[in-house]
Design a protein around this motif. Structure first.
Motif, PDB file in Angstrom:
ATOM      1  N   VAL A  25      76.735  44.744 102.168  1.00  0.00           N
ATOM      2  CA  VAL A  25      77.463  44.204 100.623  1.00  0.00           C
ATOM      3  C   VAL A  25      76.298  43.442 100.060  1.00  0.00           C
ATOM      4  O   VAL A  25      75.835  43.597  98.821  1.00  0.00           O
ATOM      5  CB  VAL A  25      78.683  43.615 100.868  1.00  0.00           C
ATOM      6  N   VAL A  67      79.555  51.158 100.802  1.00  0.00           N
ATOM      7  CA  VAL A  67      78.601  50.381 100.335  1.00  0.00           C
ATOM      8  C   VAL A  67      77.397  50.745 100.470  1.00  0.00           C
ATOM      9  O   VAL A  67      76.179  50.910  99.537  1.00  0.00           O
ATOM     10  CB  VAL A  67      78.472  49.019 101.154  1.00  0.00           C
ATOM     11  N   LEU A 108      83.408  45.643  94.000  1.00  0.00           N
ATOM     12  CA  LEU A 108      82.524  45.574  95.045  1.00  0.00           C
ATOM     13  C   LEU A 108      82.421  44.291  95.553  1.00  0.00           C
ATOM     14  O   LEU A 108      82.341  43.842  96.820  1.00  0.00           O
ATOM     15  CB  LEU A 108      80.936  45.821  94.499  1.00  0.00           C
TER      16      LEU A 108
END
Length: 223
Positions: free
Chosen positions: A58, A8, A36
């Motif tokens: 994230v 990330v 993602l």
């Protein structure tokens, strides 16, 4: 967890260290956004993910994408994941005097270490994944008073006010009632509660753990 954190951070470095939105648009165009966003619901993610540094990273990366794209795709993708997770929890919505989570734990092949596998405790892992997505959405919708952030607030309100957004709010409110009920029954394994429901599952769990567990999970004097 460390792997998720590194991946990330790598993506965020590519997207944020750029004066234009070209990299962000190309990332979304090539289908990078969906995997993602699926990270919190991966089966090998630990149940503490919502409070981890990796989850925060994230959220930061998704917010960068939302800020650069300004089209609300990130929020819609989160809604889609929440919809899928809530469908997996539909059995918990049926009227019952039992605890689905205690039953799941008691019937696990490894009751002393059930949290490590989404296969043995799917409901628990689904609920914790929902917690992660709630954390992501809270982060995405936190905006300040600057002009471009006011624009982002408009995007967020538009998505939450859409038919899908309102449906998500309704489903989460129903899930809240279920979680409150489960939490009350989970008090069975946390003295000094004195409930007697789910006793067969608790006894099965105690028997599986053995007469001398490594830590006192259940105090039978209060049951």
């Amino acid at each position: 967890m460390e792997y998720v954190y590194n991946v990330v951070k790598f993506i965020d470095a590519i997207l944020s260290n750029n004066a234009t939105d070209d990299h962000c648009k190309e990332f979304v165009k090539q289908g990078g956004l969906e995997p993602l966003i699926r990270i919190p619901s991966l089966p090998n993610i630990v149940i503490q993910f919502a409070s981890s540094r990796a989850c925060m990273d994230v959220a930061i990366t998704l917010k960068d994408i939302l800020t650069l794209s300004q089209d609300g795709t990130v929020i819609v993708q989160c809604f889609n994941q929440i919809d899928l997770l809530i469908k997996q929890l539909e059995p918990m919505y049926s009227p019952s005097n039992e605890s689905f989570l205690i039953t799941e734990l008691a019937r696990s092949p490894t009751p002393t270490q059930p949290y490590n596998s989404a296969r043995t405790t799917p409901l628990l892992h689904t609920i914790t994944a929902l917690e992660s997505y709630t954390t992501l959405l809270i982060s995405l919708c936190k905006v300040g008073q600057r002009n471009f952030q006011v624009d982002m607030r408009t995007v967020c309100i538009a998505k939450w006010g859409s038919e899908q957004g309102l449906a998500i709010i309704n489903k989460l409110s129903q899930l809240f009632n279920v979680i409150v009920w489960e939490n009350a029954l989970l008090g069975l394994i946390s003295p000094p509660y004195n409930h007697t429901q789910d006793r067969p599952d608790l006894e099965r769990l105690i028997e599986a753990i053995g007469p001398k567990p490594s830590h006192k999970l259940v105090d039978t004097s209060y049951i």
